[in-house]
Design a protein around this motif. Structure first.
Motif, PDB file in Angstrom:
ATOM      1  N   LYS A  96       0.645  -1.016   0.399  1.00  0.00           N
ATOM      2  CA  LYS A  96      -0.371   0.191  -0.024  1.00  0.00           C
ATOM      3  C   LYS A  96       0.507   1.414  -0.062  1.00  0.00           C
ATOM      4  N   GLU A  97       2.707   1.167   0.289  1.00  0.00           N
ATOM      5  CA  GLU A  97       2.728   2.677   0.652  1.00  0.00           C
ATOM      6  C   GLU A  97       3.213   2.874  -0.768  1.00  0.00           C
ATOM      7  N   ASP A  98       3.086   2.223  -1.566  1.00  0.00           N
ATOM      8  CA  ASP A  98       4.079   1.633  -3.475  1.00  0.00           C
ATOM      9  C   ASP A  98       2.571   2.333  -3.751  1.00  0.00           C
ATOM     10  N   PHE A  99       1.346   2.143  -4.063  1.00  0.00           N
ATOM     11  CA  PHE A  99      -0.209   2.370  -4.061  1.00  0.00           C
ATOM     12  C   PHE A  99      -0.189   3.498  -5.352  1.00  0.00           C
ATOM     13  N   GLU A 100       0.467   5.435  -5.101  1.00  0.00           N
ATOM     14  CA  GLU A 100       0.715   6.109  -5.489  1.00  0.00           C
ATOM     15  C   GLU A 100       0.705   6.125  -6.901  1.00  0.00           C
ATOM     16  N   LYS A 101       2.351   5.397  -6.282  1.00  0.00           N
ATOM     17  CA  LYS A 101       3.359   5.747  -7.062  1.00  0.00           C
ATOM     18  C   LYS A 101       3.728   4.378  -9.031  1.00  0.00           C
ATOM     19  N   PHE A 102       3.122   3.598  -8.110  1.00  0.00           N
ATOM     20  CA  PHE A 102       2.926   2.560  -9.320  1.00  0.00           C
ATOM     21  C   PHE A 102       1.453   3.100  -9.793  1.00  0.00           C
ATOM     22  N   GLU A 154       0.397   5.836 -10.849  1.00  0.00           N
ATOM     23  CA  GLU A 154       1.054   6.632 -11.351  1.00  0.00           C
ATOM     24  C   GLU A 154       2.009   6.403 -12.766  1.00  0.00           C
ATOM     25  N   GLY A 155       2.680   5.622 -12.796  1.00  0.00           N
ATOM     26  CA  GLY A 155       4.067   5.821 -13.112  1.00  0.00           C
ATOM     27  C   GLY A 155       2.678   3.904 -14.898  1.00  0.00           C
ATOM     28  N   LEU A 156       1.810   3.586 -14.315  1.00  0.00           N
ATOM     29  CA  LEU A 156       1.449   2.468 -15.391  1.00  0.00           C
ATOM     30  C   LEU A 156      -0.272   4.183 -15.964  1.00  0.00           C
ATOM     31  N   LYS A 157       0.132   4.617 -14.697  1.00  0.00           N
ATOM     32  CA  LYS A 157      -1.409   5.819 -15.627  1.00  0.00           C
ATOM     33  C   LYS A 157      -0.471   6.536 -16.731  1.00  0.00           C
ATOM     34  N   ASP A 158       0.870   6.320 -16.304  1.00  0.00           N
ATOM     35  CA  ASP A 158       1.411   7.387 -17.649  1.00  0.00           C
ATOM     36  C   ASP A 158       1.642   6.897 -18.689  1.00  0.00           C
ATOM     37  N   THR A 159       2.463   5.625 -18.259  1.00  0.00           N
ATOM     38  CA  THR A 159       2.287   4.488 -19.299  1.00  0.00           C
ATOM     39  C   THR A 159       1.777   4.250 -20.280  1.00  0.00           C
ATOM     40  N   VAL A 160       0.056   3.657 -19.975  1.00  0.00           N
ATOM     41  CA  VAL A 160      -0.655   4.066 -20.920  1.00  0.00           C
ATOM     42  C   VAL A 160      -0.836   5.319 -21.723  1.00  0.00           C
TER      43      VAL A 160
END
Length: 106
Positions: free
Chosen positions: A61-67, A69-75
């Motif tokens: 859960k401490e990585d949810f926001e960064k994950f 964000e990274g997925l959204k940017d990549t897509v």
């Protein structure tokens, strides 16, 4: 010492997503201290021997926001640079027959 398989914690929620030749599982699990985390599993059947190959990542859960964000940017990058056609998949309980021109490589 506990059995290795017992390291997998209690499953709290599960979502199965079928997408063509792959199935994705999004599972919420709980640690001993009742802290939730996500496992994302990709499952794909190998044609040569019928064995299901699975790849799994753990998302805390401490990585949810960064994950996210990274997925959204990549897509978004892919959508901005190539046409993305969403496929609608139909499944039957019968064995699937592979077409000769399908690529099953990773």
């Amino acid at each position: 010492m506990r059995d290795f398989d017992n390291r997998e914690r209690e499953e709290v929620y599960s979502k199965k997503v079928r997408a063509g030749k792959r199935t994705y599982f999004f599972d919420v699990k709980a640690t001993r201290s009742n802290d939730y985390y996500v496992t994302i599993t990709e499952s794909k059947k190998r044609l040569e021997d019928g064995v299901f190959v699975k790849h799994k990542i753990f998302l805390y859960k401490e990585d949810f926001e960064k994950f996210a964000e990274g997925l959204k940017d990549t897509v978004d990058y892919i959508k901005d640079h190539q046409e993305v056609v969403e496929k609608r998949y139909e499944f039957s309980e019968n064995a699937e027959v592979a077409k000769a021109d399908e690529d099953f490589s990773y």
